[in-house]
Design a protein around this motif. Structure first.
Motif, PDB file in Angstrom:
ATOM      1  N   LEU A  95      42.507  10.794  10.419  1.00 39.23           N
ATOM      2  CA  LEU A  95      41.337  11.498   9.888  1.00 39.23           C
ATOM      3  C   LEU A  95      40.504  10.599   8.987  1.00 39.23           C
ATOM      4  CD1 LEU A  95      42.916  14.992   9.151  1.00 39.23           C
ATOM      5  CD2 LEU A  95      41.331  14.399  11.003  1.00 39.23           C
ATOM      6  N   GLU A  96      41.167   9.767   8.196  1.00 35.50           N
ATOM      7  CA  GLU A  96      40.421   8.816   7.348  1.00 35.50           C
ATOM      8  C   GLU A  96      39.587   7.873   8.204  1.00 35.50           C
ATOM      9  OE1 GLU A  96      43.336   8.418   3.460  1.00 35.50           O
ATOM     10  OE2 GLU A  96      43.568   6.982   5.084  1.00 35.50           O
ATOM     11  N   VAL A 111      35.670  17.841   6.859  1.00 33.25           N
ATOM     12  CA  VAL A 111      37.003  17.232   6.891  1.00 33.25           C
ATOM     13  C   VAL A 111      36.983  15.936   6.074  1.00 33.25           C
ATOM     14  CG1 VAL A 111      38.805  16.235   8.365  1.00 33.25           C
ATOM     15  CG2 VAL A 111      37.538  18.254   9.139  1.00 33.25           C
ATOM     16  N   ALA A 112      35.960  15.127   6.269  1.00 32.06           N
ATOM     17  CA  ALA A 112      35.811  13.893   5.490  1.00 32.06           C
ATOM     18  C   ALA A 112      35.642  14.218   4.012  1.00 32.06           C
ATOM     19  CB  ALA A 112      34.619  13.087   6.003  1.00 32.06           C
ATOM     20  N   GLN A 113      34.905  15.267   3.710  1.00 28.78           N
ATOM     21  CA  GLN A 113      34.712  15.683   2.319  1.00 28.78           C
ATOM     22  C   GLN A 113      36.050  16.112   1.705  1.00 28.78           C
ATOM     23  OE1 GLN A 113      31.834  18.822   1.897  1.00 28.78           O
ATOM     24  NE2 GLN A 113      32.113  18.955  -0.303  1.00 28.78           N
ATOM     25  N   LEU A 114      36.858  16.839   2.454  1.00 33.98           N
ATOM     26  CA  LEU A 114      38.174  17.250   1.974  1.00 33.98           C
ATOM     27  C   LEU A 114      39.041  16.040   1.637  1.00 33.98           C
ATOM     28  CD1 LEU A 114      40.319  19.457   1.458  1.00 33.98           C
ATOM     29  CD2 LEU A 114      40.900  19.269   3.891  1.00 33.98           C
ATOM     30  N   GLY A 156      43.146  11.049 -10.190  1.00 35.65           N
ATOM     31  CA  GLY A 156      43.332  11.633 -11.515  1.00 35.65           C
ATOM     32  C   GLY A 156      44.802  11.798 -11.866  1.00 35.65           C
ATOM     33  N   VAL A 157      45.605  12.245 -10.902  1.00 35.90           N
ATOM     34  CA  VAL A 157      47.041  12.413 -11.133  1.00 35.90           C
ATOM     35  C   VAL A 157      47.686  11.072 -11.454  1.00 35.90           C
ATOM     36  CG1 VAL A 157      49.229  12.977  -9.987  1.00 35.90           C
ATOM     37  CG2 VAL A 157      47.268  14.515  -9.766  1.00 35.90           C
ATOM     38  N   VAL A 173      37.873  14.559  -1.629  1.00 40.26           N
ATOM     39  CA  VAL A 173      38.308  15.379  -2.763  1.00 40.26           C
ATOM     40  C   VAL A 173      39.792  15.131  -3.037  1.00 40.26           C
ATOM     41  CG1 VAL A 173      38.708  17.753  -3.533  1.00 40.26           C
ATOM     42  CG2 VAL A 173      36.524  17.129  -2.494  1.00 40.26           C
ATOM     43  N   ALA A 174      40.601  15.076  -1.985  1.00 40.56           N
ATOM     44  CA  ALA A 174      42.035  14.806  -2.154  1.00 40.56           C
ATOM     45  C   ALA A 174      42.252  13.454  -2.822  1.00 40.56           C
ATOM     46  CB  ALA A 174      42.744  14.847  -0.804  1.00 40.56           C
ATOM     47  N   ARG A 175      41.470  12.464  -2.421  1.00 41.31           N
ATOM     48  CA  ARG A 175      41.575  11.126  -3.027  1.00 41.31           C
ATOM     49  C   ARG A 175      41.230  11.180  -4.513  1.00 41.31           C
ATOM     50  NH1 ARG A 175      41.331   6.106  -0.483  1.00 41.31           N
ATOM     51  NH2 ARG A 175      40.914   4.409  -1.914  1.00 41.31           N
ATOM     52  N   SER A 176      40.205  11.929  -4.848  1.00 38.79           N
ATOM     53  CA  SER A 176      39.791  12.059  -6.239  1.00 38.79           C
ATOM     54  C   SER A 176      40.874  12.750  -7.065  1.00 38.79           C
ATOM     55  CB  SER A 176      38.480  12.849  -6.302  1.00 38.79           C
ATOM     56  OG  SER A 176      38.117  13.082  -7.623  1.00 38.79           O
TER      57      SER A 176
END
Length: 112
Positions: free
Chosen positions: A25-26, A80-83, A93-94, A86-89
């Motif tokens: 997906l990436e 899907v790319a936006q998701l 942070g974590v 967001v997951a990367r962001s």
């Protein structure tokens, strides 16, 4: 009666719960790819990649088209790319928070 929304969301995230599917997906977030292009980058056997692409197709996250002997895949939606962004962001942070905790732990560790 249809499944509750939370159950559908759980199934959706299960679909994303495989490293090969995430990597595919990436790559497809950047542009359409032929299967032959994906194979060396993803680093799995052709049968495994085919299986993972089938899961993504079934979940309606990717679509394919045939051109001669090549099969090309692309995302069904830019969301899907936006998701993935967001997951990367969120993960950034974590990990930053964990790095800060580690630094604090090292700074306050007793000297034996």
């Amino acid at each position: 009666m249809s499944a509750p929304l939370y159950q559908l969301k759980a199934e959706f995230f299960k679909t994303l719960g495989h490293p090969v599917r995430i990597r595919v997906l990436e790559l497809l977030s950047v542009r359409e790819h032929a299967v032959a292009e994906l194979l060396p980058v993803v680093g799995v056997e052709a049968a495994s990649l085919s299986q993972q692409l089938a899961v993504l197709r079934k979940a309606n996250l990717v679509i394919s088209r045939r051109e001669g002997v090549n099969v090309y895949y692309r995302l069904t939606s830019d969301e899907v790319a936006q998701l993935l962004r967001v997951a990367r962001s969120i993960l950034s942070g974590v990990l930053e928070g964990q790095a800060e905790l580690l630094a604090d732990l090292r700074a306050t560790s007793p000297k034996y």
